[in-house]
Design a protein around this motif. Structure first.
Motif, PDB file in Angstrom:
ATOM      1  N   ALA A   1       0.842  -1.191   0.000  1.00 42.35           N
ATOM      2  CA  ALA A   1       0.000   0.000   0.000  1.00 42.35           C
ATOM      3  C   ALA A   1       0.882   1.247   0.000  1.00 42.35           C
ATOM      4  CB  ALA A   1      -0.909  -0.012   1.221  1.00 42.35           C
ATOM      5  N   VAL A   2       0.291   2.359  -0.410  1.00 49.05           N
ATOM      6  CA  VAL A   2       1.017   3.625  -0.406  1.00 49.05           C
ATOM      7  C   VAL A   2       1.441   3.949   1.023  1.00 49.05           C
ATOM      8  CG1 VAL A   2       0.810   6.108  -0.825  1.00 49.05           C
ATOM      9  CG2 VAL A   2      -0.188   4.472  -2.430  1.00 49.05           C
ATOM     10  N   VAL A   3       2.696   4.337   1.193  1.00 49.32           N
ATOM     11  CA  VAL A   3       3.245   4.678   2.501  1.00 49.32           C
ATOM     12  C   VAL A   3       3.133   6.184   2.705  1.00 49.32           C
ATOM     13  CG1 VAL A   3       5.336   4.753   3.901  1.00 49.32           C
ATOM     14  CG2 VAL A   3       4.827   2.727   2.534  1.00 49.32           C
ATOM     15  N   THR A   4       2.547   6.584   3.827  1.00 51.94           N
ATOM     16  CA  THR A   4       2.529   8.005   4.183  1.00 51.94           C
ATOM     17  C   THR A   4       3.694   8.294   5.099  1.00 51.94           C
ATOM     18  OG1 THR A   4       1.062   7.587   6.060  1.00 51.94           O
ATOM     19  CG2 THR A   4       0.038   8.163   3.955  1.00 51.94           C
ATOM     20  N   GLY A   5       4.346   9.428   4.898  1.00 54.25           N
ATOM     21  CA  GLY A   5       5.522   9.752   5.693  1.00 54.25           C
ATOM     22  C   GLY A   5       5.566  11.209   6.089  1.00 54.25           C
ATOM     23  N   PHE A   6       6.340  11.461   7.126  1.00 53.67           N
ATOM     24  CA  PHE A   6       6.607  12.819   7.598  1.00 53.67           C
ATOM     25  C   PHE A   6       8.094  12.897   7.909  1.00 53.67           C
ATOM     26  CE2 PHE A   6       7.508  15.824  10.946  1.00 53.67           C
ATOM     27  CZ  PHE A   6       6.807  16.952  10.569  1.00 53.67           C
ATOM     28  N   VAL A   7       8.729  13.970   7.440  1.00 54.58           N
ATOM     29  CA  VAL A   7      10.148  14.153   7.719  1.00 54.58           C
ATOM     30  C   VAL A   7      10.378  15.619   8.065  1.00 54.58           C
ATOM     31  CG1 VAL A   7      10.760  14.561   5.301  1.00 54.58           C
ATOM     32  CG2 VAL A   7      12.497  13.725   6.873  1.00 54.58           C
ATOM     33  N   GLY A   8      11.127  15.856   9.141  1.00 56.58           N
ATOM     34  CA  GLY A   8      11.442  17.214   9.551  1.00 56.58           C
ATOM     35  C   GLY A   8      12.576  17.803   8.730  1.00 56.58           C
ATOM     36  N   GLY A   9      12.797  19.092   8.901  1.00 59.55           N
ATOM     37  CA  GLY A   9      13.869  19.753   8.190  1.00 59.55           C
ATOM     38  C   GLY A   9      15.224  19.156   8.532  1.00 59.55           C
ATOM     39  N   GLU A  10      16.005  18.841   7.490  1.00 64.77           N
ATOM     40  CA  GLU A  10      17.342  18.252   7.611  1.00 64.77           C
ATOM     41  C   GLU A  10      17.309  16.864   8.262  1.00 64.77           C
ATOM     42  OE1 GLU A  10      19.762  19.515   6.029  1.00 64.77           O
ATOM     43  OE2 GLU A  10      18.652  21.322   5.498  1.00 64.77           O
ATOM     44  N   GLU A  11      16.191  16.188   8.173  1.00 67.93           N
ATOM     45  CA  GLU A  11      16.094  14.827   8.678  1.00 67.93           C
ATOM     46  C   GLU A  11      15.831  13.866   7.516  1.00 67.93           C
ATOM     47  OE1 GLU A  11      13.194  14.746  11.756  1.00 67.93           O
ATOM     48  OE2 GLU A  11      14.399  15.939  13.155  1.00 67.93           O
ATOM     49  N   TRP A  12      15.964  12.568   7.814  1.00 64.01           N
ATOM     50  CA  TRP A  12      15.853  11.538   6.772  1.00 64.01           C
ATOM     51  C   TRP A  12      14.868  10.460   7.179  1.00 64.01           C
ATOM     52  CZ3 TRP A  12      18.679  11.295   2.126  1.00 64.01           C
ATOM     53  CH2 TRP A  12      19.751  12.203   1.989  1.00 64.01           C
ATOM     54  N   ASN A  13      14.158   9.930   6.192  1.00 59.40           N
ATOM     55  CA  ASN A  13      13.467   8.653   6.288  1.00 59.40           C
ATOM     56  C   ASN A  13      14.065   7.725   5.236  1.00 59.40           C
ATOM     57  OD1 ASN A  13      11.836   9.611   8.310  1.00 59.40           O
ATOM     58  ND2 ASN A  13      10.027   9.878   7.023  1.00 59.40           N
ATOM     59  N   MET A  14      14.247   6.459   5.599  1.00 56.14           N
ATOM     60  CA  MET A  14      14.913   5.517   4.708  1.00 56.14           C
ATOM     61  C   MET A  14      14.018   4.313   4.408  1.00 56.14           C
ATOM     62  SD  MET A  14      17.941   6.681   3.938  1.00 56.14           S
ATOM     63  CE  MET A  14      19.052   7.988   4.510  1.00 56.14           C
TER      64      MET A  14
ATOM     65  N   THR B   1      10.262  20.872   6.554  1.00 55.37           N
ATOM     66  CA  THR B   1       9.246  19.921   6.996  1.00 55.37           C
ATOM     67  C   THR B   1       8.399  19.456   5.813  1.00 55.37           C
ATOM     68  OG1 THR B   1       9.153  20.948   9.167  1.00 55.37           O
ATOM     69  CG2 THR B   1       7.291  19.588   8.517  1.00 55.37           C
ATOM     70  N   CYS B   2       8.187  18.153   5.720  1.00 60.30           N
ATOM     71  CA  CYS B   2       7.552  17.618   4.520  1.00 60.30           C
ATOM     72  C   CYS B   2       6.677  16.419   4.857  1.00 60.30           C
ATOM     73  CB  CYS B   2       8.631  17.210   3.506  1.00 60.30           C
ATOM     74  SG  CYS B   2       7.981  16.478   2.000  1.00 60.30           S
ATOM     75  N   GLU B   3       5.470  16.413   4.322  1.00 57.47           N
ATOM     76  CA  GLU B   3       4.591  15.249   4.367  1.00 57.47           C
ATOM     77  C   GLU B   3       4.439  14.719   2.945  1.00 57.47           C
ATOM     78  OE1 GLU B   3       0.914  15.850   6.328  1.00 57.47           O
ATOM     79  OE2 GLU B   3       1.801  16.981   7.989  1.00 57.47           O
ATOM     80  N   TYR B   4       4.385  13.402   2.814  1.00 55.69           N
ATOM     81  CA  TYR B   4       4.402  12.839   1.466  1.00 55.69           C
ATOM     82  C   TYR B   4       3.758  11.464   1.448  1.00 55.69           C
ATOM     83  CZ  TYR B   4       8.266  10.227   3.496  1.00 55.69           C
ATOM     84  OH  TYR B   4       9.015   9.419   4.315  1.00 55.69           O
ATOM     85  N   GLU B   5       3.508  10.980   0.215  1.00 54.60           N
ATOM     86  CA  GLU B   5       3.094   9.596  -0.023  1.00 54.60           C
ATOM     87  C   GLU B   5       4.133   8.951  -0.937  1.00 54.60           C
ATOM     88  OE1 GLU B   5      -0.793   9.714  -1.665  1.00 54.60           O
ATOM     89  OE2 GLU B   5      -1.784  10.077   0.273  1.00 54.60           O
ATOM     90  N   LEU B   6       4.516   7.744  -0.600  1.00 57.54           N
ATOM     91  CA  LEU B   6       5.549   7.024  -1.350  1.00 57.54           C
ATOM     92  C   LEU B   6       4.986   5.702  -1.838  1.00 57.54           C
ATOM     93  CD1 LEU B   6       8.531   6.346  -2.201  1.00 57.54           C
ATOM     94  CD2 LEU B   6       8.825   5.454   0.124  1.00 57.54           C
ATOM     95  N   SER B   7       5.229   5.404  -3.110  1.00 59.04           N
ATOM     96  CA  SER B   7       4.822   4.109  -3.655  1.00 59.04           C
ATOM     97  C   SER B   7       5.870   3.631  -4.642  1.00 59.04           C
ATOM     98  CB  SER B   7       3.445   4.209  -4.330  1.00 59.04           C
ATOM     99  OG  SER B   7       3.459   5.173  -5.369  1.00 59.04           O
ATOM    100  N   ILE B   8       5.910   2.316  -4.832  1.00 57.18           N
ATOM    101  CA  ILE B   8       6.806   1.680  -5.795  1.00 57.18           C
ATOM    102  C   ILE B   8       5.967   1.239  -6.986  1.00 57.18           C
ATOM    103  CG2 ILE B   8       8.571  -0.077  -6.133  1.00 57.18           C
ATOM    104  CD1 ILE B   8       9.190   1.991  -3.953  1.00 57.18           C
ATOM    105  N   VAL B   9       6.375   1.636  -8.184  1.00 56.26           N
ATOM    106  CA  VAL B   9       5.599   1.369  -9.392  1.00 56.26           C
ATOM    107  C   VAL B   9       6.376   0.417 -10.293  1.00 56.26           C
ATOM    108  CG1 VAL B   9       4.520   2.389 -11.421  1.00 56.26           C
ATOM    109  CG2 VAL B   9       4.504   3.626  -9.241  1.00 56.26           C
ATOM    110  N   ASP B  10       5.709  -0.652 -10.712  1.00 57.34           N
ATOM    111  CA  ASP B  10       6.269  -1.567 -11.711  1.00 57.34           C
ATOM    112  C   ASP B  10       5.916  -1.016 -13.086  1.00 57.34           C
ATOM    113  OD1 ASP B  10       7.034  -3.593 -13.384  1.00 57.34           O
ATOM    114  OD2 ASP B  10       6.070  -5.198 -12.243  1.00 57.34           O
TER     115      ASP B  10
END
Length: 512
Positions: free
Chosen positions: A253-266, A339-348
């Motif tokens: 499923a689509v992943v929802t994420g939040f990342v602060g300024g100068e921070e990382w999600n992996m 600061t950023c909110e986003y949706e991430l998905s992998i597409v074939d």
């Protein structure tokens, strides 16, 4: 005490045995009519002997005097001058009681006379709750005739007084909220002193704290109330649940994420042989800017170490991973420039997996058919339709775009004017036929990137639908290191053929 006028009586006191003239620990053999004997610090059974040296009438009075204050108020036992209190009593004279105040509990005191104290006790037994500390709140319950006034004192392990306390809340401030940060485990006492007749309520609670980075978003973890730390969902790890250890795939499923300024999600991604995956990221319009960095292998990407990246201001980011004859693993890093909110998905890319935000995927051709009112490769941009003589008002931020569409029937000469009212050379205008897609700086049929305040365009257009794109000029976009922002307001009107379609823009600078 000798009550007769004549005679003489001697007094002997012994412990553990009958008193006699030969066995005693205290005596008085004077001829005094009033005899007082005191025995201190001797434990045991006492015997008193009266010897009639001369016959006399006497009255004997025995008083057991305690060395403890107020004889422990009848609420304890005195030993070596120290009270051992019973039940819920405490204090030097066992004269106080403290009501138990549990975490989250509130107790109301309907009346406390001026000059009186009331005490409450609370146990802080584990750092698992109230990790950031706890607080005592004392709030008055005033009436029209009696506003009340109280002072609060907190002490660790003992009763507080106005002179001995660890924390306090005094003065006319109401409510009085006294916080204890990084507390030691044990028992805490709250003493409330009424400076005036008062009614009030007291509360004992944990200091609440938002979890860092919102636990990287709902897909990643949950913030535990009152503890200030994250409980990671399955497949995620790290203090802020920022690392996805379980590889993402197109089936997820689509992943929802939040990342602060100068921070990382992996996120980890495994690509099978002879397969092309795309990393698709859609940022929230209100969530500023985040960038995507990808690297193959076992190490996480950084700002300087990566194989692929997109660090533009684009709301939608697509990065394709290469088609290889062997399987390959990647780490996808979402970096918060702000600061950023986003949706991430992998597409074939072999399937019709294009994510159309406001439209449908055209199966077999891998592009989006947008719903009315939207345009863009992923139908991500709102599209306003221009009508003859109708004005449209919108606003855009630097680096963003506004899109308008207008139909043309037959062969017409269309004039488009963009007028800046309080700035010069701050916007650019691009136009293209709708079948060519939204206009960009590099793909358009007509454009004006002049540096004046007026941007006239003359279009010789044939039957078709046309799209106008309005954006800020490159010189108006500050570098990413700048914290300043600008806002452009535009007004679009008068779309009749051979008459101007005018866009008036006013530049307003916001404080950083």
């Amino acid at each position: 005490m000798q009550t007769s006028s004549a005679g003489d009586v001697d007094v002997y006191v012994n412990v553990g045995a009958l008193a006699s003239r030969n066995d005693w620990i205290e005596r008085d053999i004077t001829d005094s009519r009033n005899v007082v004997l005191s025995v201190e610090n001797v434990i045991g059974e006492y015997f008193i002997g009266l010897y009639g040296y001369i016959a006399a009438d006497v009255v004997l009075e025995v008083n057991v005097l305690s060395t403890c204050p107020n004889d422990c108020s009848g609420n304890g036992f005195c030993a070596d001058g120290v009270c051992s209190c019973t039940g819920e009593y405490f204090g030097p004279a066992c004269s106080y009681t403290a009501m138990s105040l549990l975490l989250g509990q509130e107790i109301t005191v309907d009346f406390q006379a001026a000059g009186e104290w009331k005490y409450f006790r609370s146990n802080y037994l584990s750092h698992e709750w109230g990790k950031n500390g706890f607080f005592f709140s004392v709030q008055l319950e005033p009436t029209d005739s009696n506003p009340g006034l109280v002072h609060s004192y907190i002490r660790y392990g003992a009763l507080p007084t106005a002179m001995e306390w660890d924390y306090r809340g005094v003065g006319v401030t109401d409510p009085k909220v006294t916080s204890v940060v990084s507390p030691a485990l044990g028992k805490y006492y709250l003493g409330v002193y009424a400076a005036k007749d008062s009614a009030y309520s007291v509360r004992f609670g944990a200091i609440q704290s938002d979890c860092p980075s919102k636990c990287s978003g709902e897909s990643h973890g949950t913030c535990i109330d009152g503890l200030g730390h994250c409980q990671c969902n399955t497949g995620y790890s790290g203090a802020t649940c920022s690392v996805r250890d379980t590889p993402l795939s197109p089936e997820d499923a689509v992943v929802t994420g939040f990342v602060g300024g100068e921070e990382w999600n992996m996120y980890s991604v495994d690509v099978p042989p002879a397969t092309t995956y795309s990393i698709h990221v859609v940022q929230s319009e209100e969530a500023h800017d985040c960038d995507v960095y990808i690297i193959s292998g076992s190490l996480h990407p950084t700002l300087s170490q990566y194989d692929f990246k997109d660090s533009t201001y684009n709301t939608v980011i697509d990065l394709s991973l290469p088609r290889l004859p062997y399987s390959e693993s990647y780490w996808v890093g979402i970096h918060g420039y702000s600061t950023c909110e986003y949706e991430l998905s992998i597409v074939d890319d072999a399937a019709c997996n294009v994510v159309c935000i406001n439209g449908q995927c055209a199966e077999g051709v891998q592009f989006c058919v947008c719903d009315p009112g939207y345009t863009g490769d992923y139908c991500q941009y709102p599209l306003s339709e221009l009508e003859n003589g109708i004005a449209i008002t919108n606003s855009l931020q630097e680096g963003k775009w506004l899109y308008y569409s207008f139909p043309v029937s037959g062969s017409n000469l269309i004039s488009l004017h963009v007028n800046e009212r309080s700035s010069v050379g701050m916007i650019n205008v691009f136009v293209s036929s709708a079948h060519l897609g939204v206009p960009t700086r590099h793909k358009n049929q007509f454009q004006d990137q002049g540096v004046s305040a007026q941007h006239p365009l003359t279009l010789r257009a044939n039957t078709n639908m046309y799209t106008v794109g309005v954006t800020t000029s490159p010189g108006a976009i500050p570098g990413k290191s700048s914290s300043s922002q600008s806002q452009l307001s535009n007004h679009v009107f008068n779309t009749m053929p051979t008459s101007p379609i005018a866009v008036k823009t006013e530049r307003k600078i916001q404080s950083p």
